[in-house]
Design a protein around this motif. Sequence first.
Motif, PDB file in Angstrom:
ATOM      1  N   SER A  69       0.804  -1.220   0.000  1.00 33.74           N
ATOM      2  CA  SER A  69       0.000   0.000   0.000  1.00 33.74           C
ATOM      3  C   SER A  69       0.845   1.282   0.000  1.00 33.74           C
ATOM      4  O   SER A  69       0.306   2.366  -0.215  1.00 33.74           O
ATOM      5  N   THR A  70       2.147   1.150   0.227  1.00 31.56           N
ATOM      6  CA  THR A  70       3.023   2.316   0.294  1.00 31.56           C
ATOM      7  C   THR A  70       4.249   2.106  -0.578  1.00 31.56           C
ATOM      8  O   THR A  70       4.884   1.052  -0.523  1.00 31.56           O
ATOM      9  N   MET A  71       4.567   3.120  -1.366  1.00 35.11           N
ATOM     10  CA  MET A  71       5.788   3.131  -2.167  1.00 35.11           C
ATOM     11  C   MET A  71       6.769   4.090  -1.509  1.00 35.11           C
ATOM     12  O   MET A  71       6.392   5.185  -1.095  1.00 35.11           O
ATOM     13  N   THR A  72       8.016   3.673  -1.417  1.00 42.53           N
ATOM     14  CA  THR A  72       9.077   4.525  -0.888  1.00 42.53           C
ATOM     15  C   THR A  72      10.180   4.617  -1.932  1.00 42.53           C
ATOM     16  O   THR A  72      10.561   3.608  -2.521  1.00 42.53           O
ATOM     17  N   VAL A  73      10.684   5.829  -2.132  1.00 44.36           N
ATOM     18  CA  VAL A  73      11.805   6.064  -3.030  1.00 44.36           C
ATOM     19  C   VAL A  73      12.981   6.527  -2.179  1.00 44.36           C
ATOM     20  O   VAL A  73      12.826   7.407  -1.327  1.00 44.36           O
ATOM     21  N   VAL A  74      14.149   5.922  -2.419  1.00 43.42           N
ATOM     22  CA  VAL A  74      15.375   6.305  -1.720  1.00 43.42           C
ATOM     23  C   VAL A  74      16.418   6.613  -2.791  1.00 43.42           C
ATOM     24  O   VAL A  74      16.661   5.792  -3.683  1.00 43.42           O
ATOM     25  N   ALA A  75      17.011   7.802  -2.700  1.00 47.68           N
ATOM     26  CA  ALA A  75      18.053   8.191  -3.655  1.00 47.68           C
ATOM     27  C   ALA A  75      19.216   8.815  -2.900  1.00 47.68           C
ATOM     28  O   ALA A  75      19.020   9.473  -1.876  1.00 47.68           O
ATOM     29  N   VAL A  76      20.413   8.613  -3.440  1.00 50.31           N
ATOM     30  CA  VAL A  76      21.605   9.252  -2.890  1.00 50.31           C
ATOM     31  C   VAL A  76      22.263  10.022  -4.028  1.00 50.31           C
ATOM     32  O   VAL A  76      22.665   9.431  -5.041  1.00 50.31           O
ATOM     33  N   HIS A  77      22.336  11.336  -3.841  1.00 48.52           N
ATOM     34  CA  HIS A  77      22.956  12.231  -4.817  1.00 48.52           C
ATOM     35  C   HIS A  77      24.312  12.678  -4.290  1.00 48.52           C
ATOM     36  O   HIS A  77      24.443  12.946  -3.093  1.00 48.52           O
ATOM     37  N   PRO A  78      25.307  12.826  -5.161  1.00 53.97           N
ATOM     38  CA  PRO A  78      26.614  13.269  -4.685  1.00 53.97           C
ATOM     39  C   PRO A  78      26.649  14.746  -4.285  1.00 53.97           C
ATOM     40  O   PRO A  78      27.493  15.153  -3.493  1.00 53.97           O
ATOM     41  N   ASP A  79      25.694  15.539  -4.832  1.00 51.47           N
ATOM     42  CA  ASP A  79      25.703  16.983  -4.574  1.00 51.47           C
ATOM     43  C   ASP A  79      24.366  17.582  -5.033  1.00 51.47           C
ATOM     44  O   ASP A  79      23.564  16.905  -5.685  1.00 51.47           O
ATOM     45  N   PRO A  80      24.130  18.858  -4.709  1.00 49.83           N
ATOM     46  CA  PRO A  80      22.872  19.504  -5.119  1.00 49.83           C
ATOM     47  C   PRO A  80      22.664  19.550  -6.631  1.00 49.83           C
ATOM     48  O   PRO A  80      21.534  19.457  -7.104  1.00 49.83           O
ATOM     49  N   ALA A  81      23.738  19.688  -7.410  1.00 48.10           N
ATOM     50  CA  ALA A  81      23.598  19.743  -8.869  1.00 48.10           C
ATOM     51  C   ALA A  81      22.994  18.443  -9.406  1.00 48.10           C
ATOM     52  O   ALA A  81      22.184  18.468 -10.336  1.00 48.10           O
ATOM     53  N   SER A  82      23.359  17.322  -8.815  1.00 48.99           N
ATOM     54  CA  SER A  82      22.798  16.032  -9.220  1.00 48.99           C
ATOM     55  C   SER A  82      21.299  15.994  -8.975  1.00 48.99           C
ATOM     56  O   SER A  82      20.523  15.530  -9.812  1.00 48.99           O
ATOM     57  N   MET A  83      20.893  16.502  -7.831  1.00 50.38           N
ATOM     58  CA  MET A  83      19.468  16.488  -7.491  1.00 50.38           C
ATOM     59  C   MET A  83      18.684  17.429  -8.403  1.00 50.38           C
ATOM     60  O   MET A  83      17.579  17.108  -8.842  1.00 50.38           O
ATOM     61  N   GLU A  84      19.271  18.567  -8.725  1.00 50.51           N
ATOM     62  CA  GLU A  84      18.613  19.515  -9.630  1.00 50.51           C
ATOM     63  C   GLU A  84      18.445  18.892 -11.023  1.00 50.51           C
ATOM     64  O   GLU A  84      17.376  18.992 -11.632  1.00 50.51           O
ATOM     65  N   LEU A  85      19.488  18.227 -11.525  1.00 55.87           N
ATOM     66  CA  LEU A  85      19.395  17.555 -12.819  1.00 55.87           C
ATOM     67  C   LEU A  85      18.326  16.474 -12.789  1.00 55.87           C
ATOM     68  O   LEU A  85      17.529  16.347 -13.732  1.00 55.87           O
TER      69      LEU A  85
END
Length: 130
Positions: free
Chosen positions: A51-67
């Motif tokens: 019933s629940t979806m979870t997403v886990v991500a690890v970015h090296p820096d803010p630029a990665s997350m923005e992209l």
Amino acid sequence: MAEPIFYVDHSDIREDRLADVQRGMRDLAAFVEAHEPQLIAYHFYVDERESTMTVVAVHPDPASMELHLELGGPKFRAFGELIRMRSIDVYGRPGPVVTDRLRQKAEMLGGGTVTLHTLQAGFSRLAPVT
């Protein structure tokens, strides 16, 4: 060196949409793997009640997350009729542009909260120790 950013979101899977969510998760994961080589980790999980979806991500820096938010935007919208986002938690300092985009994403996917957590102590071993 920029500190990594850890991203965790939780969403309710809408009634009878689990199979669609699972297809969407596989599609999005394959897209991200092909187009975002800088991403350290990107995983989808479904809880035991399905019933629940979870997403886990690890970015090296803010630029990665923005992209990631820029490239993934159209793909995220496809989840709008499949889930209701409850929360986004970000561990690290994503910056104001990313924070605003995360709030827009949460609103688009059901109005979940966005909470930023600031590192107080600790370390990361993102590369294998030799």
